[in-house]
Design a protein around this motif. Sequence first.
Motif, PDB file in Angstrom:
ATOM      1  N   LYS A 230      44.532  34.603  30.514  1.00  0.00           N
ATOM      2  CA  LYS A 230      44.921  33.656  31.578  1.00  0.00           C
ATOM      3  C   LYS A 230      44.859  34.321  32.947  1.00  0.00           C
ATOM      4  N   VAL A 231      45.358  35.550  33.014  1.00  0.00           N
ATOM      5  CA  VAL A 231      45.361  36.258  34.299  1.00  0.00           C
ATOM      6  C   VAL A 231      43.934  36.484  34.788  1.00  0.00           C
ATOM      7  N   ARG A 232      43.060  36.942  33.884  1.00  0.00           N
ATOM      8  CA  ARG A 232      41.665  37.167  34.280  1.00  0.00           C
ATOM      9  C   ARG A 232      41.000  35.864  34.718  1.00  0.00           C
ATOM     10  N   ARG A 233      41.295  34.769  33.987  1.00  0.00           N
ATOM     11  CA  ARG A 233      40.711  33.482  34.346  1.00  0.00           C
ATOM     12  C   ARG A 233      41.144  33.060  35.744  1.00  0.00           C
ATOM     13  N   TRP A 234      42.434  33.247  36.059  1.00  0.00           N
ATOM     14  CA  TRP A 234      42.918  32.873  37.388  1.00  0.00           C
ATOM     15  C   TRP A 234      42.322  33.772  38.473  1.00  0.00           C
ATOM     16  N   VAL A 235      42.081  35.022  38.127  1.00  0.00           N
ATOM     17  CA  VAL A 235      41.440  35.932  39.095  1.00  0.00           C
ATOM     18  C   VAL A 235      40.042  35.451  39.434  1.00  0.00           C
ATOM     19  N   TYR A 236      39.268  35.046  38.428  1.00  0.00           N
ATOM     20  CA  TYR A 236      37.904  34.581  38.667  1.00  0.00           C
ATOM     21  C   TYR A 236      37.898  33.260  39.440  1.00  0.00           C
TER      22      TYR A 236
END
Length: 460
Positions: A230-236
């Motif tokens: 989730k964190v990586r998705r929000w970063v992208y």
Amino acid sequence: MKAKIASQITAYFKDYFNLSDSIVSQQQAEAEIRDGVSFRGMTILILIAAIFIASLGLNTNSTAVIIGAMLISPLMGPIVGIGLGVGIYDFDLIKRSLRNLAMAGGFSVLASTIYFLISPVAEGHSELLARTSPTIYDVLIGFFGGAAGILGLASKSKGNVIPGVAIATALMPPLCTVGYGLATWQPHYFLGALYLFIINSVYIAIATFIGVKMMHFKPDGAINAERSVKVRRWVYILAIIVLLPSIWMTYVMVRQNNFQMRAERFVSQEFRFPDTQVVSTQSSLQDGHGEITVTLIGRLLPVDSLKLAYSAQLKHYGLEGTQLNIVQGGQQIKADPATSADDIFNLAQATITRQQRTIDSLRTASVERSAADSVGATIAPELKVLFPSVRDIAVTRTVFGSVSSQRLDTVNVALVSYSSPMSREQRLKFENYLKARLRIKSVSVVDVGTSVNLTGLNKL
């Protein structure tokens, strides 16, 4: 044989990019980054001092002062901390970095707002204006600045990387400009500068995240896989959202620059006159509507003819549809300290003489025009005796333009109405009489009809 050579070349270049002997341990790099995340006590005071220095530099348009403020500022710490936290899945570090970055940004904006509220100079200068329209280039600066920052922090020989990154990414001036926009109630300054600060912060953090992954930093303890995704998705998603407006602004900037280059080339190649010079050229492109204003000085030129001729040339420079404005100024005398009074007097005298010749020429033309208008009344008594069939006459000089060759020619024309038709021989004698009497080489006699009276001629 070829495979062996290729392998040797690959090994040779790999040795150049081998980082194993160049970087510190993960624990040492992490410790330095975590220390820079904290904003308390002395760090806050240093930040506020740096903000006031940057505000002074922006207020006075001093690049040196702004660079000094960027070197003092500790803003890079929490931004790099966010990238590290995302890279090693340390969510507590991410929260602490975000909280400290928000506090640092808030104190910075507050300090700059207070400064610009009390500053006697409330005008935006070029260093302020340059930070209100970020483009894709600012995204790239933030990204590569962040990449250099994490590499510098992880390097054994740090050198001057971190100060250079602080200058290149320019985190302080946008925050000062945000405060300026709040203090002066100018939303375009506030929003533009805030967007630039967000661009720098996000892409420094993303570059740090990528650098941490490339250097194979390991997370501490167990990883919550679902939370990490989730964190990586929000970063992208955040990276894309931040990127999109800058792409549009870059497109607008490139269009504006191309328009200005074409406009300058058009003016430099087309506006060439022997006694008239181009003083300035202004070009603008707004909402797809282009406008070029050219200011001329020297001998006055026919503006309407120039606009008609040059408007047709605009399409050859990719400027079709652009509005062309031509402004003409009078002669100017430039007072140079090295110029003597005699030189100034001579220049002024030459200008007066040139203007007097123009006045004399206009006066001569006016006299000739008046004489031509009254010639009919002058020779009327003679015509009654010599050519009694002539009823009304008007003599004028006009300019004919050849449609095929586009050549201009001045022609003397006599408009004549008759009480009774003239024979061919009488018409020839009449033309010879007019040439001799009016002292002209040629004249074209135009029959306007036997039924036209003086009132009808006036209407013509």
